[in-house]
Design a protein around this motif. Structure first.
Motif, PDB file in Angstrom:
ATOM      1  N   LEU A  11       0.810  -1.218   0.000  1.00 43.96           N
ATOM      2  CA  LEU A  11       0.000   0.000   0.000  1.00 43.96           C
ATOM      3  C   LEU A  11       0.850   1.278   0.000  1.00 43.96           C
ATOM      4  O   LEU A  11       0.509   2.233  -0.709  1.00 43.96           O
ATOM      5  N   PRO A  12       1.943   1.361   0.779  1.00 45.96           N
ATOM      6  CA  PRO A  12       2.768   2.581   0.676  1.00 45.96           C
ATOM      7  C   PRO A  12       3.266   2.848  -0.741  1.00 45.96           C
ATOM      8  O   PRO A  12       3.283   4.001  -1.194  1.00 45.96           O
ATOM      9  N   SER A  13       3.659   1.810  -1.460  1.00 41.35           N
ATOM     10  CA  SER A  13       4.109   2.004  -2.839  1.00 41.35           C
ATOM     11  C   SER A  13       2.961   2.457  -3.728  1.00 41.35           C
ATOM     12  O   SER A  13       3.134   3.318  -4.611  1.00 41.35           O
ATOM     13  N   LEU A  14       1.746   1.880  -3.492  1.00 43.57           N
ATOM     14  CA  LEU A  14       0.583   2.300  -4.266  1.00 43.57           C
ATOM     15  C   LEU A  14       0.269   3.773  -4.018  1.00 43.57           C
ATOM     16  O   LEU A  14      -0.038   4.514  -4.951  1.00 43.57           O
ATOM     17  N   LEU A  15       0.358   4.211  -2.772  1.00 44.67           N
ATOM     18  CA  LEU A  15       0.053   5.603  -2.448  1.00 44.67           C
ATOM     19  C   LEU A  15       1.017   6.562  -3.137  1.00 44.67           C
ATOM     20  O   LEU A  15       0.637   7.668  -3.534  1.00 44.67           O
ATOM     21  N   GLN A  16       2.266   6.144  -3.282  1.00 45.16           N
ATOM     22  CA  GLN A  16       3.244   7.006  -3.940  1.00 45.16           C
ATOM     23  C   GLN A  16       3.111   6.959  -5.461  1.00 45.16           C
ATOM     24  O   GLN A  16       3.209   7.989  -6.133  1.00 45.16           O
ATOM     25  N   ARG A  17       2.845   5.788  -6.022  1.00 46.64           N
ATOM     26  CA  ARG A  17       2.774   5.660  -7.470  1.00 46.64           C
ATOM     27  C   ARG A  17       1.455   6.174  -8.047  1.00 46.64           C
ATOM     28  O   ARG A  17       1.432   6.884  -9.062  1.00 46.64           O
ATOM     29  N   SER A  18       0.335   5.788  -7.428  1.00 45.31           N
ATOM     30  CA  SER A  18      -0.978   6.075  -8.003  1.00 45.31           C
ATOM     31  C   SER A  18      -1.657   7.298  -7.399  1.00 45.31           C
ATOM     32  O   SER A  18      -2.557   7.870  -8.013  1.00 45.31           O
ATOM     33  N   PHE A  19      -1.253   7.699  -6.184  1.00 45.64           N
ATOM     34  CA  PHE A  19      -1.877   8.859  -5.546  1.00 45.64           C
ATOM     35  C   PHE A  19      -0.927  10.052  -5.463  1.00 45.64           C
ATOM     36  O   PHE A  19      -1.329  11.138  -5.069  1.00 45.64           O
ATOM     37  N   GLY A  20       0.349   9.846  -5.801  1.00 44.54           N
ATOM     38  CA  GLY A  20       1.294  10.954  -5.850  1.00 44.54           C
ATOM     39  C   GLY A  20       1.742  11.483  -4.506  1.00 44.54           C
ATOM     40  O   GLY A  20       2.215  12.623  -4.415  1.00 44.54           O
ATOM     41  N   LEU A  21       1.636  10.687  -3.437  1.00 48.28           N
ATOM     42  CA  LEU A  21       2.057  11.157  -2.122  1.00 48.28           C
ATOM     43  C   LEU A  21       3.573  11.047  -1.974  1.00 48.28           C
ATOM     44  O   LEU A  21       4.210  10.186  -2.563  1.00 48.28           O
TER      45      LEU A  21
END
Length: 430
Positions: A245-255
């Protein structure tokens, strides 16, 4: 008052420490267990950039590298704990996994950090199952699921602390310092733990715990297999989501890294705490009338979690995603107290650590060892089609695992009516 067998009462250990204090120290060690385990997820992006690792390789570091020895060594270490000293096994394990966590800071490539994570798994193998048994020794049957839920708070608390602290230290210094700091902190608390948590006196006479007997007893009980594979199915998704999930938040949500650490840490802390305590309380309450509720409570949680997880993964709004991830994070943790308590009741008290380790062997080898790698490998395979969104689709496809877990838990519950081992009531409540 001491019983004739020489065992301490349920209100204190032989050395005077109260069950609540013992539980508090076990919880503290479990927090460090999950800090060391979860910190890799928030540091995945800088580690991949520094060492040039793929998603599949990171999946191996988060799952297989840790789970191979963590799962298999847990059984012999638990058997040793049942026959010798549970507190010494936990203390030694804490020191070992903390030192190997610190060693991750020295990694110069994939195989370096892979071997260090193997070492973390070796250490943590001796922590959880003996801790379950210590709790079983200090809390009566009717309060055990909730006591185990308090202990299981180490999962959201440790995961949140690892994510938040790891993200902050990595941003302020680098990812290597984050591993070094959390590893050395675990070494420092080990002597304090051993001073507080002492072994309960055991009867001078009585049957010796034989591994083959415990294994044979559990093998004959359908509830053990249903709970073990149900937990393993849920853990494949649970560990996979927690890691990726942390990787998803950075890749897909731009955090950013720090924004991700606070977003994910808050979900783990708030949702996890409510879910862990809620599941244990509900199981103890309804399980008094019908032990099948020890399976029904987790099953309901898994089914209800699926649509919320799907919505959180699919949305592009950060605030909406936070709410949608928060709810299933609580529901997905419902199983911890009820199932770990039920496993404690499938054997006689002297065999609790061994029984817990056999349950954890199945749960972690499949769930932890396979889930993180499977989601990472699937994401890598989907990249030609969905590019940077491949991780999002990998997590969506994996949600079916919660439905499988719900089915197995539902089937396990009624079996407890005959598989449950009653024990002599405590003379005083804890």
């Amino acid at each position: 008052m001491m019983q004739q067998s020489g065992r301490a009462s349920d209100t204190q250990t032989a050395q005077g420490a109260s069950p609540k204090l013992v539980l508090g120290m076990l919880l503290l060690v479990y927090v460090f267990n999950f800090v060391d385990r979860q910190i890799l997820s928030i540091l995945a992006a800088p580690i991949q950039a520094d060492l040039g690792l793929t998603d599949a390789q990171m999946g191996m570091l988060g799952g297989l590298a840790f789970a191979i020895l963590y799962s298999t060594l847990g059984v012999p270490l638990a058997w040793i704990a049942d026959r010798t000293s549970r507190s010494w096994v936990i203390t030694g394990s804490l020191v070992v996994w903390s030192l190997f966590t610190a060693a991750c800071a020295m990694a110069q490539g994939f195989w370096h950090i892979f071997l260090a994570r193997l070492g973390v798994g070796v250490g943590e193998a001796g922590g959880v199952a003996p801790s379950y048994a210590v709790i079983g020794d200090h809390f009566p049957s009717h309060r055990r699921a909730f006591a185990l839920s308090i202990y299981a708070l180490g999962i959201p608390l440790g995961s949140a602390a690892g994510v938040m602290a790891g993200g902050y230290v990595a941003q302020a210094v680098d990812w290597r310092m984050a591993f070094l700091v959390v590893g050395l902190c675990g070494v420092v608390i080990a002597p304090l733990f051993k001073m507080v948590v002492k072994d309960r006196p055991r009867p001078q006479s009585g049957p010796t715990v034989r591994f083959a007997d415990v294994a044979a007893t559990l093998a004959r009980k359908p509830s053990f297999w249903l709970f073990s594979f149900g937990a393993a199915s849920s853990s494949m998704l649970g560990y996979g989501v927690a890691f990726w999930l942390p990787s998803l938040l950075q890749r897909s949500f731009g955090l950013t890294l720090v924004e991700t650490s606070w977003f994910f840490g808050a979900i783990l802390l708030l949702g996890g705490t409510v879910g862990v305590l809620g599941g244990g309380a509900l199981a103890d309450r309804f399980g008094k009338g019908d032990r099948a509720w020890y399976g029904r409570v987790p099953a309901i949680g898994f089914v209800c979690a699926v649509p919320f997880y799907a919505g959180g993964i699919w949305t592009s709004s950060v605030p909406v995603a936070f709410v949608l991830f928060l709810l299933p994070q609580a529901l997905a943790y419902f199983w911890l107290g009820p199932v770990t308590s039920a496993v404690q009741h499938l054997v006689d008290p002297p065999a609790r650590a061994t029984a817990s380790a056999l349950f954890l062997l199945i749960n972690n080898l499949i769930g932890l060892g396979g889930g993180i790698y499977a989601l990472g490998a699937l994401s890598t395979a989907l990249q030609p089609v969905w590019g940077t969104q491949s991780l999002r689709y990998s997590m969506l496809f994996a949600l079916v695992l919660y439905l499988v877990a719900a089915l197995l838990m539902t089937l396990a519950g009624p079996r407890l009516r005959t598989d449950w081992v009653d024990e002599a009531p405590a003379r005083q409540p804890a």
